[in-house]
Design an enzyme around this catalytic site. Sequence first.
Site, PDB file in Angstrom:
ATOM      1  CD  GLU A 107      -2.413   1.420   2.760  1.00  0.00           C
ATOM      2  OE1 GLU A 107      -2.815   0.376   3.332  1.00  0.00           O
ATOM      3  OE2 GLU A 107      -2.561   2.554   3.247  1.00  0.00           O
ATOM      4  CE  LYS A 134      -5.706   1.690   7.232  1.00  0.00           C
ATOM      5  NZ  LYS A 134      -4.541   2.095   6.423  1.00  0.00           N
ATOM      6  NE  ARG A 176      -0.949   8.262   5.522  1.00  0.00           N
ATOM      7  CZ  ARG A 176      -0.701   7.374   6.463  1.00  0.00           C
ATOM      8  NH1 ARG A 176       0.285   7.549   7.300  1.00  0.00           N
ATOM      9  NH2 ARG A 176      -1.441   6.297   6.539  1.00  0.00           N
ATOM     10  CB  THR A 231      -3.866   8.036   2.712  1.00  0.00           C
ATOM     11  OG1 THR A 231      -2.857   7.236   3.318  1.00  0.00           O
ATOM     12  CG2 THR A 231      -4.235   9.138   3.692  1.00  0.00           C
TER      13      THR A 231
HETATM   14  C1  3PG Z   1      -1.862   3.408   8.004  1.00  0.00           C
HETATM   15  O1  3PG Z   1      -1.902   4.184   7.073  1.00  0.00           O
HETATM   16  O2  3PG Z   1      -2.594   2.436   8.071  1.00  0.00           O
HETATM   17  C2  3PG Z   1      -0.941   3.667   9.132  1.00  0.00           C
HETATM   18  O3  3PG Z   1      -0.257   4.852   8.993  1.00  0.00           O
HETATM   19  C3  3PG Z   1       0.035   2.575   9.304  1.00  0.00           C
HETATM   20  O4  3PG Z   1       0.298   2.550  10.624  1.00  0.00           O
HETATM   21  P1  3PG Z   1       1.758   2.376  11.189  1.00  0.00           P
HETATM   22  O5  3PG Z   1       2.612   3.446  10.545  1.00  0.00           O
HETATM   23  O6  3PG Z   1       1.571   2.562  12.657  1.00  0.00           O
HETATM   24  O7  3PG Z   1       2.238   1.015  10.815  1.00  0.00           O
END
Ligand code: 3PG
Length: 212
Positions: free
Chosen positions: A45, A133, A49, A73
Amino acid sequence: MTHTKQSIIAQLAQIRVLPILVTDDVDQAIRCVTTLAENGLPAIEITLRTPNAMTVLREVVKACPTVTVGAGTILTPAQLDAVRETGAAFGISPGITPVLAKAAADSGLPYFPGVGGASDLMLALEHGFNVVKLFPSDIVGSVKMAKALGGPFPDVRFCLTGGVTVESTPQLLQQSNVLCVGGSWMCPAALIAANDWQAVALLAAQAAAAGK
Ligand code: 3PG
């Protein structure tokens, strides 16, 4: 590679760990995705961002045809459209809105909305999404939450994301309605900035092993 929602779910059920990449640099993204795939993590993924994220996504899709490259995102229907144009295999959002859920259902792009509880999940199901998710997993309750939601929603499967670690992965994956976990721990920004692909390879191999 042609992907369907079913083929993506089947792949996630097999690898069980979905790396989440945040980077604005095309070359580093390609290098990172290649390293992750070579070490047992052939799906990714890439988050939207960063300002250059759509370009990163498009170039990784082109450069890594054997990897299942998705976008994370996704917050708006416009982003969803742009993601489709990159050739990405799937889309993920941290949450769900009626507008975005409808756009995603209409788009035909394999899509996994984010949920934080039962109401979000009901909205997801209204639009036909039964793989979601669960975010932020470590804050909304991880396994306890997945287990509790499994009562009223027995056909839903979860990708637990947010605060997951290599140490917590095996225990999270034991819960029967958890399809996979996602996280950025195997491709942290500091290692990417340092071009330390050996360290990323090691973390990826450990993450892949934790998913077994
Ligand atoms: C996401 O986008 O799901 C999170 O930013 C991932 O979380 P993590 O950086 O704590 O692994």
